[in-house]
Design an enzyme around this catalytic site. Structure first.
Site, PDB file in Angstrom:
ATOM      1  N   CYS C  33      -1.077  -5.365  10.106  1.00 47.69           N
ATOM      2  CA  CYS C  33      -1.174  -5.691  11.506  1.00 47.69           C
ATOM      3  C   CYS C  33      -2.133  -6.856  11.600  1.00 47.69           C
ATOM      4  O   CYS C  33      -2.749  -7.258  10.616  1.00 47.69           O
ATOM      5  CB  CYS C  33      -1.743  -4.514  12.303  1.00 47.69           C
ATOM      6  SG  CYS C  33      -0.765  -3.012  12.129  1.00 47.69           S
ATOM      7  N   GLY C  59       2.752  -8.853  11.945  1.00 44.61           N
ATOM      8  CA  GLY C  59       3.331  -7.713  12.650  1.00 44.61           C
ATOM      9  C   GLY C  59       4.221  -8.192  13.766  1.00 44.61           C
ATOM     10  O   GLY C  59       3.753  -8.856  14.684  1.00 44.61           O
ATOM     11  N   ASN C 133      -6.536  -2.901  12.176  1.00 43.19           N
ATOM     12  CA  ASN C 133      -5.659  -3.299  11.082  1.00 43.19           C
ATOM     13  C   ASN C 133      -6.099  -2.521   9.859  1.00 43.19           C
ATOM     14  O   ASN C 133      -7.266  -2.547   9.503  1.00 43.19           O
ATOM     15  CB  ASN C 133      -5.788  -4.817  10.840  1.00 43.19           C
ATOM     16  CG  ASN C 133      -5.150  -5.276   9.524  1.00 43.19           C
ATOM     17  OD1 ASN C 133      -5.648  -6.204   8.907  1.00 43.19           O
ATOM     18  ND2 ASN C 133      -4.086  -4.633   9.098  1.00 43.19           N
ATOM     19  N   GLY C 134      -5.171  -1.802   9.238  1.00 41.61           N
ATOM     20  CA  GLY C 134      -5.536  -1.077   8.035  1.00 41.61           C
ATOM     21  C   GLY C 134      -5.055   0.351   8.065  1.00 41.61           C
ATOM     22  O   GLY C 134      -4.141   0.693   8.829  1.00 41.61           O
ATOM     23  N   CYS C 266      -8.225  -7.148  -0.347  1.00 42.88           N
ATOM     24  CA  CYS C 266      -6.846  -6.971  -0.815  1.00 42.88           C
ATOM     25  C   CYS C 266      -6.318  -8.226  -1.513  1.00 42.88           C
ATOM     26  O   CYS C 266      -6.193  -9.291  -0.907  1.00 42.88           O
ATOM     27  CB  CYS C 266      -5.980  -6.655   0.394  1.00 42.88           C
ATOM     28  SG  CYS C 266      -4.214  -6.623   0.048  1.00 42.88           S
ATOM     29  N   TYR C 272       0.394 -13.122  -1.005  1.00 46.76           N
ATOM     30  CA  TYR C 272       1.451 -13.501  -0.056  1.00 46.76           C
ATOM     31  C   TYR C 272       1.290 -13.113   1.397  1.00 46.76           C
ATOM     32  O   TYR C 272       2.072 -13.562   2.210  1.00 46.76           O
ATOM     33  CB  TYR C 272       2.825 -13.036  -0.528  1.00 46.76           C
ATOM     34  CG  TYR C 272       3.039 -11.552  -0.554  1.00 46.76           C
ATOM     35  CD1 TYR C 272       3.147 -10.901  -1.762  1.00 46.76           C
ATOM     36  CD2 TYR C 272       3.166 -10.811   0.609  1.00 46.76           C
ATOM     37  CE1 TYR C 272       3.366  -9.553  -1.808  1.00 46.76           C
ATOM     38  CE2 TYR C 272       3.379  -9.452   0.563  1.00 46.76           C
ATOM     39  CZ  TYR C 272       3.477  -8.826  -0.649  1.00 46.76           C
ATOM     40  OH  TYR C 272       3.694  -7.489  -0.695  1.00 46.76           O
ATOM     41  N   SER C 313       7.442 -17.544   0.485  1.00 46.71           N
ATOM     42  CA  SER C 313       6.122 -17.173  -0.004  1.00 46.71           C
ATOM     43  C   SER C 313       5.712 -17.884  -1.278  1.00 46.71           C
ATOM     44  O   SER C 313       4.535 -17.959  -1.579  1.00 46.71           O
ATOM     45  CB  SER C 313       6.079 -15.653  -0.216  1.00 46.71           C
ATOM     46  OG  SER C 313       7.154 -15.240  -1.014  1.00 46.71           O
ATOM     47  N   ASP C 375       8.168 -16.708  -8.256  1.00 45.98           N
ATOM     48  CA  ASP C 375       8.112 -15.724  -7.171  1.00 45.98           C
ATOM     49  C   ASP C 375       6.738 -15.058  -7.199  1.00 45.98           C
ATOM     50  O   ASP C 375       5.994 -15.189  -8.172  1.00 45.98           O
ATOM     51  CB  ASP C 375       9.237 -14.693  -7.318  1.00 45.98           C
ATOM     52  CG  ASP C 375       9.592 -14.031  -5.977  1.00 45.98           C
ATOM     53  OD1 ASP C 375       8.893 -14.306  -4.974  1.00 45.98           O
ATOM     54  OD2 ASP C 375      10.558 -13.261  -5.941  1.00 45.98           O
ATOM     55  N   CYS C 412      -0.157   1.244  -2.458  1.00 48.21           N
ATOM     56  CA  CYS C 412      -1.363   0.908  -1.708  1.00 48.21           C
ATOM     57  C   CYS C 412      -1.640   1.996  -0.686  1.00 48.21           C
ATOM     58  O   CYS C 412      -0.713   2.541  -0.085  1.00 48.21           O
ATOM     59  CB  CYS C 412      -1.163  -0.435  -0.996  1.00 48.21           C
ATOM     60  SG  CYS C 412      -2.588  -0.905   0.016  1.00 48.21           S
ATOM     61  N   CYS C 468      -9.596  -6.159  -4.397  1.00 45.40           N
ATOM     62  CA  CYS C 468      -8.962  -4.882  -4.702  1.00 45.40           C
ATOM     63  C   CYS C 468      -7.682  -5.205  -5.444  1.00 45.40           C
ATOM     64  O   CYS C 468      -6.789  -5.872  -4.893  1.00 45.40           O
ATOM     65  CB  CYS C 468      -8.643  -4.100  -3.433  1.00 45.40           C
ATOM     66  SG  CYS C 468      -7.645  -2.616  -3.769  1.00 45.40           S
TER      67      CYS C 468
END
Lengths: 492, 492, 492, 492
Positions: C33, C59, C133-134, C266, C272, C313, C375, C412, C468
């Site tokens: 988000c 989002g 967010n999370g 993260c 990406y 991406s 990629d 995750c 992470c």
């Protein structure tokens, strides 16, 4: 019903009613809410859609349906008319045999989508949905108590308090609901649904209408019987004051959460809220309104050339008045259906030049004529004056106003949106003063006795014919006093 | 009006009328088209918007307005209702003092947007816009001629031929228009606009209504007077058969393009097309319809308990029948306003269970009663049968049907969408056979003389009261024969 | 990012991203988000609108803005893109100098409108709004506790628990918020607003990005810096792990609710999620991704004719790879922007004939060439196989796949929607097995060390570069174990 | 492409391109039109839908598809993007094996729906549909002639003249079309359809691109090859100057209506109109644009720290410039996709505070750096100045502008919307004056020779490489002179 509020809304374009079928005849004031419940039909959501559409005149602000398939809820709510809120895909996604639905016209609570009902909650025992019509007089006090002990609210709707009361009770759902309902003061019709049960309840005075029907094996519940006709269901009976019905896999269980009080169904439902094809207490409303017009003719006849009614709410009464007096009923006033959100308002210049948004008089009908103009009520008096002047401008030589209810003097606390007492013209002027204010040649109101007699029906022998007439006589049926007269309204 | 066509449309969801004001009472059949013209008002487009909205019952398929500011056209057309086609921005962009507008219900021509009127063309002398109501009987022949000499057409609407005829004429606009109109056979009301002039013309028999009003210095033209009330304009008079009015900077010039023929205004306009608050030939239509009901009562009284009308078109007549007979008028039938494109139809299962889309009978009103059911016409008979059965299912002990027009036996070639002769029940069955077909206890039609007398008005002394009654008596007012009976319809 | 999930969404038409500016280059996976907060700007809602639009790639399911004018809230939320949810009128109605906004891609909680954030509540001390967010790992346990003591929930979103925790605390808002945050385990960025205060907080490991800027006197908060560029604001710094900022009439007060843990942002944000024009930890992401491509080239060079990236991406990384190797970067793959809800999918027949919805290879570019295909990750492997085959079908003689991240082996739990471990191809196949599965001539992944070095930035010296990397190395930074591996997801 | 026109459109919100796939990289100017034809595929309308969507960057104002099933036409046209104009129902209703489709960006003709193509007519021999891309220079003269002999026009589009010419010819369709095409001067690609035949034709110089492919047994025609990739079709060849193809039940018949003139394909198609994944004359456009950047680097190297391209049209060239020079390509400029009609513009205050609608510079990338900014053209110079200043405001120490085309000095008469000569900065200023005007440290344009060499492709040996470079060198390929320089534009 005819007053400033309405025409204000018309001018600002946020007021309309497209959904009321033939009974446009009675949809002038949009108040309160409507509820519709289904138990035991595989197309519960579709039935609710047609049922709520038939109740559209009771609330055009938002609509919602919550369905249970016995395991989980699916629901959809939105701002707007039933037909705007739902499309085929949304309706198809609401699968289940049980549902409660709601149309809303906000009187208390603001008009956010979050206030749209049915309200849906998750609590310890699962899902809970609530739909209501009416007003809980003591909701603010209960809410304050709950907040003090850590409750959070998502809506400004008073209806949310009943969910908190149930969630905080250690008892099972039915007992918790009974306890909660006993705490509430006001006029209300409740539909409460979990994945197991549907509870249907009316306030101790039966102030708001709520009625039951069968369609095959299914039970249906509705604010008005007109919704049953549409879906082909057979009316059974009205829900009684203080009654609580429980429907679950064991069928219908008739119970009550409190002793019944004096039966006091809202007189304004008879006078203009309910659709003319609905029955109240065993009496068709078009017929009842015709009787009001006939009674009016008996109480205060006036010699004239034509009778006309203020559309749409007073057409039935005008026909009754004409039948009784032999004066022909004509189309002297036409309501312009400038309907819908998207309609463009005329500019100020055009309005000054005579572009009319709401009503126009039909010159060829009224020119050179003595006109009896039938209306259902006078609230502030400004609209009545405007209509009388429309008739005079179109050439009426005399305008005699006949109102098919007693003078409206007191605000409602049970779910109807009325102005403060100080704005109610009948609370501070005599009838003759009102007559001059509205520029009529004569003005008469129906007597309370005439009203009770016209309503008749199954409760004719009850105290005041089983009616709440507090707006006319200041005799409020609930125990609570209303000092300070905070703004009345409804919880839905 | 009550027949299969309508209910078919209802079931398929593509039929509705939201825009007809109080006169929903009379809007059952949606046919023909409506035109509205303005000359000399700074808010010509806005007036057209309100005027066309008042004419919405005459065509709900498309709407359009073309405005001239004297130098160039601006126009907008779209599929849907007036309120859907226009928004504020679109309306504001239509600046100019002259305009012609149109609402359309296609009878000939398909329902593409490209057929939406006003049609707008560019030709040698500039811009040309055309709006019409009615049908040009010989349009196909004229079109073939034009194509042979290299014309291309963008629409399937017959209206386009008049633009080609004008463009190909070496004469000036007014003379070219006269020549073109002389070539046309049929029933039509035309508005033709260039940047200089507005031409208003009616067919030689005055088959289609077209009327004139003033609003300040401006001239207004409309298919019905109800549109004048809404914008505050004063009616002046109807356009005469064969008349052609020219409006330009020199004002109004009254002229004609041909000698008038027998006056023959469509009788069905009186019976159900026009709104009850409109006047035709100096006669208010609600009053005229009440007189039809009264005349019916004189011609074929039946003893009964209640009178009810098929909504919305037969309410006025039912009131008249009740007044004349003393039998009370009640709400025995209710029309469900399942309005709008977006309304979701019930599933087959729900319909079989009794979910009703169009009409329902009010059980409490008709149960155990002898009912007089007033309707305006019988086309195929299937809907009448359905309604009679609704009343019986709701408990009516007898159903007596009274139709306020003569038997409908012949198709229309002048702008009304009717089935082939072979489908008109009155063309192949006797009245008693129809009675059995529709399951009525008795059935009577109003006599042609009764109809003419009820209509009355300024033309009462004309041949057949100034009416075209070809659909009843096969006496078509135009010279052309209709061998092969190709599908009638309208050019708009 | 390239895998089955995405193309499934493409085929079912419910997946699209129209709002991500030039950075379409990086918006393939829609996860998590985005939050955007404003404190002290008179057009707070408008800034939020532009800011959220810039965060749209985070989002696309729902959007919402809640504004406080210091006395009351106004808010609007809806399903859809920012530009769909808000129109001018809605935005204009949101007056106030403080606001929090949210765009949502649901990972936990279903996708009802009621779950759209900001969530807004009323409690003892007034109004409370929450945007996050999370993912809160222990939300289910906390929720069960709250329900047992009588709380009712309106959403299925875990975010609601923090509001209950605050409402039930006897402490003031800031202290209650600290207590509540301390109870939460997971990765989260919170914006909490009352009419007095705005609280901004990050989880103890700083797992989710959250950053701060100034615009004149106002403070702005955003999930990514790209939203600051758009509104002309100056970036200041990132919010620190465990930090809690309080903004009120006294300005900004920097505080913390817990001691910071190991910094663990993260890694997939770098790889990406975030837009290429955003900065993370002082490092521009386009540049970082180019370095990943360059590092990849150093670690696993292959001789070839063209380099191409899987759009959008992997374009930056492909350019880096090309720069490093000298092999030209070409447009070998084109993403077809079949964008938006309303786009019509091809029929099965057309798909079989080769109508392509997502990607196509450019024949003239790849025919007869040895292609390096860059990629960012391989999740299930199915999409990679499909892309390799597209290139082969278009004539590529060799396809060498280079993935700019280590093998993705572990789900995750901190806000990213990933499949179960059993579906992650790298968790059960060797690299050579994957190579064969995807039909590549060679396949290489970037090493963890290479990734850390490419990311660089202000935390380069931290443990694992401050990242992470649990999805690669199973080393989850929070204390909670994830036995049973319930479905990960996010709370927003 | 970067100039005032574009940003004006951005600010007024009526400019956007959502539909161009990955090639957003190249869609800055929206001009001309696109055509797509199908002959012999059962899902002709669906193929057209996907094909036109791929051509969306060529015209976003209106879209239309006309299908023939061999007996009659079905068509739909509307204002807006392909995905907005068509929904599933509309597409499904277009049944037939042959179709022509069109996307339009009006340059001549106003933007009414009536001008949306394909234009559809009815004439003596039946139905006729026309879709075109380009401009007919002598259309006004032909139109005047036609009007003098009585033709009426419904559109302001010059395309309508060809239909009149065909309808007025006594010859059969193919011969009539040849005669009509011979009368036309300009640059155009035509698709002409009857229920029997499809005619495909290109102007005598091949100014506008038009290409052919096969999909199974079907023939496909498109303005660009990118549309073939999407539907899985195999490119065959470009349509030749003066060529006319006839497709009917006998298959494909290759013919011509005139002798070919000098081959002169629009150079701006190479420079920025066509999508980078399209081929022109056997050359991929991304690759051609990279070569323009490389050529630019050879012609005018400058020492710098980063290369950045103005998105989206100059990204390929910037990558080429970076590859050639070894200076890293970075994301120094970001285009904000404030896309769509519904996007809300910032207030004046917010714009002054720095809210950016179109482009922003990425501070972390350019701060303290010497920047080479690659763009494709300079029209008026105002936007270039704005972008240079954005880079300077973000901290660039030097800005060197490199334009990958020669100075744009002359208006186009063949279908591209360009300002009058007097507004073209290169027509009245020297390069150094332009440099100062746009505030650049240095400014260089690609030489005509460099451009021709970069384009290369199958026509490399033709006069001027087979290109029309009139906008650079004033050498217009058609015989007509343009005295008075009336506004150029396109007929579609």
């Amino acid at each position: 019903m005819s007053d400033e509020i309405i025409s204000e809304r018309l001018w600002t374009g946020d007021y309309y009613n497209e959904g009321t079928g033939r009974s446009d005849i009675f949809d002038t004031l949009k108040e309160e809410c409507g509820v519709f419940g289904v138990f035991g039909h595989p197309e519960a959501a579709s039935l609710s859609y047609y049922g709520l559409h038939a109740l559209q005149h009771r609330g055009e602000e938002s609509a919602g349906i919550c369905v249970s398939n016995g395991e989980e809820f699916n629901y959809h709510r939105g701002m707007g008319l039933v037909k705007e809120v739902f499309d085929r895909d949304k309706l198809m996604s609401l699968r289940g045999e049980r549902s409660i639905g709601h149309v809303r016209y906000s009187t208390s609570g603001d008009s956010r989508l979050t206030n749209a009902q049915p309200l849906v909650f998750k609590y310890r025992d699962g899902d809970l949905a609530v739909a209501t019509n009416g007003n809980i007089v003591n909701a603010p006090q209960i809410r304050r108590e709950l907040e003090q002990s850590g409750s959070i609210f998502q809506t400004t709707s008073d209806t949310e308090v009943i969910a908190h009361l149930i969630a905080r009770s250690p008892k099972d759902f039915v007992e918790a609901a009974k306890d909660a309902l006993q705490r509430l003061v006001g006029g209300f019709a409740f539909l409460l649904m979990t994945n197991d049960k549907l509870i249907v309840a009316s306030d101790p005075n039966g102030l708001r209408p709520l009625t039951m029907a069968r369609l095959g094996d299914a039970y249906l519940f509705s604010s008005e019987t007109c919704a049953f006709e549409v879906v082909g269901a057979q009316s059974i009976r009205d829900i009684l004051p203080g009654e609580l019905l429980v429907l679950d896999d064991n069928g219908l269980h008739e119970d009550r959460y409190t002793a019944p009080q004096r039966k006091a169904l809202c007189a304004m439902e008879y006078i203009y809220f309910s659709r003319p094809d609905s029955d109240l207490n065993g009496s068709n409303l078009h017929a009842a309104r015709k009787r009001m017009g006939q009674m009016m003719a008996q109480e205060s006849f006036v010699d004239a050339d034509v009778v006309t009614g203020v559309p749409d709410s007073s057409i039935s009464a005008a026909i009754g008045y004409a039948e009784q007096t032999g004066i022909p009923y004509e189309l002297g006033l036409i309501k312009n259906k400038y309907t819908g959100r998207t309609f463009i308002q005329p500019s100020q210049e055009l309005r000054e030049q005579g572009v009319k948004m709401k009503l126009s008089a039909v010159r060829r009908v009224v020119e050179g004529k003595r006109v009896v103009m039938i209306d259902d009520s006078i609230v502030r008096g400004t609209t009545s004056r405007r209509i009388v002047n429309l008739l005079r401008d179109a050439g009426a030589t005399e305008v005699h106003v006949r109102i098919t209810s007693p003078p409206f003097k007191n605000p409602c606390f049970y779910g109807i949106d009325t102005p403060d007492r100080a704005e109610l013209i009948a609370s501070y002027k005599t009838i003759d003063e009102i007559r001059r204010e509205i520029n009529a040649d004569s003005l008469e109101f129906l007597s309370p006795e005439g009203l009770i007699q016209a309503v008749g029906g199954d409760n004719a022998s009850d105290y005041k014919g089983g009616l709440c007439m507090a707006c006319f006589d200041n005799d409020y049926p609930t125990r609570t006093s209303f000092e300070g007269e905070e703004k009345f309204g409804c919880s839905c």
